[in-house]
Motif scaffolding. Structure first.
Motif, mmCIF file in Angstrom:
data_model
loop_
_atom_site.group_PDB
_atom_site.id
_atom_site.type_symbol
_atom_site.label_atom_id
_atom_site.label_comp_id
_atom_site.label_asym_id
_atom_site.label_seq_id
_atom_site.Cartn_x
_atom_site.Cartn_y
_atom_site.Cartn_z
ATOM 1 N N UNK A 80 0.764 -1.242 0.000
ATOM 2 C CA UNK A 80 0.000 0.000 0.000
ATOM 3 C C UNK A 80 0.791 1.284 0.000
ATOM 4 N N UNK A 81 2.071 1.244 -0.361
ATOM 5 C CA UNK A 81 2.808 2.503 -0.517
ATOM 6 C C UNK A 81 2.155 3.314 -1.637
ATOM 7 N N UNK A 82 2.083 4.634 -1.430
ATOM 8 C CA UNK A 82 1.404 5.482 -2.410
ATOM 9 C C UNK A 82 1.960 6.899 -2.363
ATOM 10 N N UNK A 83 1.818 7.572 -3.470
ATOM 11 C CA UNK A 83 2.164 8.988 -3.505
ATOM 12 C C UNK A 83 1.118 9.804 -2.782
ATOM 13 N N UNK A 84 1.574 10.757 -1.974
ATOM 14 C CA UNK A 84 0.640 11.591 -1.221
ATOM 15 C C UNK A 84 0.201 12.763 -2.103
ATOM 16 N N UNK A 85 -0.774 12.501 -2.957
ATOM 17 C CA UNK A 85 -1.261 13.521 -3.887
ATOM 18 C C UNK A 85 -2.035 14.619 -3.167
ATOM 19 N N UNK A 86 -2.691 14.275 -2.069
ATOM 20 C CA UNK A 86 -3.534 15.248 -1.377
ATOM 21 C C UNK A 86 -2.721 16.259 -0.570
ATOM 22 N N UNK A 87 -1.611 15.812 0.013
ATOM 23 C CA UNK A 87 -0.783 16.704 0.831
ATOM 24 C C UNK A 87 0.677 16.562 0.390
ATOM 25 N N UNK A 88 0.905 16.962 -0.844
ATOM 26 C CA UNK A 88 2.213 16.745 -1.469
ATOM 27 C C UNK A 88 3.336 17.402 -0.674
ATOM 28 N N UNK A 150 6.010 7.643 -7.754
ATOM 29 C CA UNK A 150 4.917 8.415 -7.163
ATOM 30 C C UNK A 150 3.560 7.915 -7.667
ATOM 31 N N UNK A 151 3.580 7.228 -8.790
ATOM 32 C CA UNK A 151 2.354 6.693 -9.370
ATOM 33 C C UNK A 151 2.460 5.172 -9.521
#
Length: 281
Positions: A80-88, A150-151
């Motif tokens: 579940x690693x993911x780019x933090x798009x909401x709080x970059x 990041x994606x």
């Protein structure tokens, strides 16, 4: 895999050759500035745990690209690693312990996780200081597989890479030679400096001058002659009221880069600071 403990001393890093600079250790050392109780063993063991889980899966794949696809599927879909798009611009995205704990990060911190796991299982995954977002690359056949951590580690083809680079090159589309240079593997030192530059930018934007100045100072521990860090630490010292330190750093910056784009503004700030100091006496 880097040593589990103790972490290296900041004072020792400038003298190390790039090959001897332990990437994961120093990334955790950066985090320890903010989290002094951080235990590096916890996160090294997480990398080893990810690698251990993957080995049986990877043994069934023969081609490096298929092995890398399995690594990405595990890290980004199962773990579940993911780019933090909401709080970059959340600074936690740059601190590796937080990335391991929250499974959220920015491009370069997610690349650090991806690289650590891939290297632990024997894949020579490198970072790429691509303009804009940090990427990773893996040698395959006669070329390289370039991915976006990041994606979810999505592979990028040549056309997309050209268009991504174009946005940061004044609209010019890089030819094959220029793109090859852009995709050259980043050194460990360059990766760590980029992590610290990201932190400096976040903290400067917030007006958190203690942390912004600390970030610039850490860059200088890695690259003592880095001009941007010398300037940024000097400006931080000015904001914090450390006039002597500011004069020394900014004076050195102007001496070495007298024609820098910001040289005039910095000279004016030094003059104003000197005038204020004189009035206080």
């Amino acid at each position: 895999m880097d040593a589990i403990d103790p972490l290296p001393a900041w004072s020792a890093l400038a003298a190390l050759d790039d090959e001897a600079l332990p990437l994961l250790d120093v990334a955790l050392l950066i985090a320890r500035d903010e989290y002094p109780d951080l235990e590096p063993r916890r996160y090294v063991l997480q990398v080893q745990g990810h690698a251990s889980h993957l080995r049986n899966v990877l043994d069934r794949e023969s081609h490096p690209a298929l092995k890398m696809r399995a690594i990405n599927q595990y890290l980004f879909e199962e773990v579940g690693y993911a780019g933090n798009h909401d709080e970059y611009y959340d600074p936690r995205n740059s601190y590796l312990n937080e990335v391991f704990e929250r499974r959220l990060g920015n491009p370069i911190s997610l690349a650090l996780v991806q690289m650590a796991v891939a290297r632990e299982v024997g894949l020579p995954l490198d970072g790429v200081s691509f303009p804009g977002h940090f990427l990773v690359r893996l040698p395959v056949d006669d070329g390289v597989l370039v991915m976006d951590p990041f994606n979810r580690g999505r592979p990028l083809d040549v056309d997309e890479l050209r268009q991504r680079a174009r946005a940061h090159l004044g609209g010019d589309v890089p030819d094959d030679d220029a793109l090859s240079q852009i995709l050259y593997p980043a050194s460990n030192r360059a990766i760590l400096v980029r992590v610290l530059r990201n932190l400096h930018g976040v903290y400067q934007e917030r007006g958190d001058w203690d942390r912004a100045t600390r970030s610039a100072d850490r860059v200088l521990s890695l690259v003592p002659d880095n001009p941007e860090a010398l300037r940024d630490r000097g400006i931080g010292y000015l904001e914090l009221g450390h006039v002597a330190g500011a004069r020394e750093d900014l004076g050195r910056y102007l001496l070495r880069h007298p024609r820098a784009d910001d040289a005039r503004d910095i000279r004016l700030r030094l003059i104003e600071t000197g005038q204020r100091t004189a009035r206080l006496h």
